[in-house]
Design a protein around this motif. Structure first.
Motif, short mmCIF file in Angstrom:
data_model
loop_
_atom_site.label_atom_id
_atom_site.label_comp_id
_atom_site.label_asym_id
_atom_site.label_seq_id
_atom_site.Cartn_x
_atom_site.Cartn_y
_atom_site.Cartn_z
N THR A 18 13.89 -0.13 8.64
CA THR A 18 12.91 -0.33 7.57
C THR A 18 11.59 0.32 7.94
N VAL A 19 10.94 0.93 6.97
CA VAL A 19 9.64 1.56 7.21
C VAL A 19 8.71 1.21 6.05
N THR A 20 7.43 1.11 6.37
CA THR A 20 6.41 0.80 5.35
C THR A 20 5.36 1.89 5.34
N LEU A 21 5.12 2.45 4.17
CA LEU A 21 4.09 3.47 3.98
C LEU A 21 2.88 2.82 3.32
N SER A 76 1.45 -0.85 -0.65
CA SER A 76 2.33 -0.23 0.34
C SER A 76 3.77 -0.18 -0.17
N LEU A 77 4.50 0.80 0.32
CA LEU A 77 5.90 1.01 -0.07
C LEU A 77 6.79 0.69 1.12
N LYS A 78 7.76 -0.19 0.90
CA LYS A 78 8.73 -0.52 1.93
C LYS A 78 10.07 0.06 1.56
N ILE A 79 10.64 0.80 2.52
CA ILE A 79 11.97 1.38 2.33
C ILE A 79 12.91 0.68 3.30
N SER A 80 13.88 -0.02 2.79
CA SER A 80 14.85 -0.73 3.61
C SER A 80 16.11 0.11 3.79
N ASP A 81 16.81 -0.14 4.92
CA ASP A 81 18.07 0.57 5.18
C ASP A 81 17.88 2.08 4.97
N SER A 82 16.93 2.66 5.67
CA SER A 82 16.57 4.06 5.47
C SER A 82 17.78 4.98 5.61
#
Lengths: 112, 114
Positions: A18-21, A76-82
């Motif tokens: 997971t990453v958060t922009l 902020s944008l969270k992308i799960s299971d990149s």
């Protein structure tokens, strides 16, 4: 003046993680909309998610979700299971009068 | 269902030359706009239109002209190309004038002025 700031020029994430922009903005409007756009190497601008400022509930679209903090003017944008296909430039945008105000973008790298 | 079509996709111009970037949409959108994208600067608005016959300047209009004779078409004209106009240009359209549902973008034109 309306502004949008993306303070992370580049981010990396391992596949499946997971990453958060981050995105912060400034506006004197009470009614506005916020967006995240994805720009893959093909150059096409793709709408990922939108948030209406008067809605407290955070928007979600499948693996993409936002953390909208109106008082802090943070979006902020969270992308799960990149996934490898998530690698792209991501732009945060704020609706203005007959225009969008864009941030400078965050390049996301996805590591296999 | 073509969406927003931009032509050409790539163009090289010599300083002083003029050219027109074409943009057409088939969604009956009233709002259309042109943005330029430069490294480290995001996208900046050049000109926009809220309907046929109505255009206005954006943030960086100098050196560019637009017209909107039909709902479908919104061409961008470079009058006398300069190296500072080297950029990627995007046309965008929207059903709502305020763009609250998001813009539909064309695929962009990479312009190089030498």
């Amino acid at each position: 003046a309306q502004t949008v700031t993306q303070s992370q020029p580049e981010m990396s994430v391992q596949e499946a993680e997971t990453v958060t922009l981050s995105c912060t903005y400034d506006t004197s409007e009470s009614d506005y909309y916020l967006f995240w756009y994805k720009q893959p190497p093909s150059r096409q601008m793709i709408l990922v998610i939108r948030q209406e400022a008067y809605k407290q509930q955070n928007a979600t679209e499948n693996r993409f979700s936002v953390n909208f903090q109106k008082a802090a003017k943070s979006f902020s944008l969270k992308i799960s299971d990149s996934q490898l296909g998530d690698a792209a430039m991501y732009f945060c945008a704020l609706s203005g009068t007959y225009k969008y105000i864009f941030g400078t973008g965050t390049r996301l790298k996805v590591l296999a | 269902n073509a969406g927003v079509t931009q032509t050409p996709k790539f163009q090289v111009l010599k300083t002083g030359q003029s050219m027109t970037l074409q943009c057409a949409q088939d969604m009956n959108h009233e709002y259309m706009s042109w943005y330029r994208q430069d490294p480290g600067m995001g996208l900046r608005l050049i000109h926009y239109s809220v309907g046929a016959g109505i255009t206005d300047q954006g943030e960086v209009p100098n050196g560019y002209n637009v017209s909107r004779s039909t709902t479908e078409d919104f061409p961008l004209r470079l009058l006398s190309a300069a190296p500072s106009q080297t950029s990627v240009y995007f046309c965008a359209s929207s059903y709502s004038l305020e763009g609250h549902y998001g813009y539909t973008f064309g695929s962009g034109t990479r312009l190089t002025v030498v």
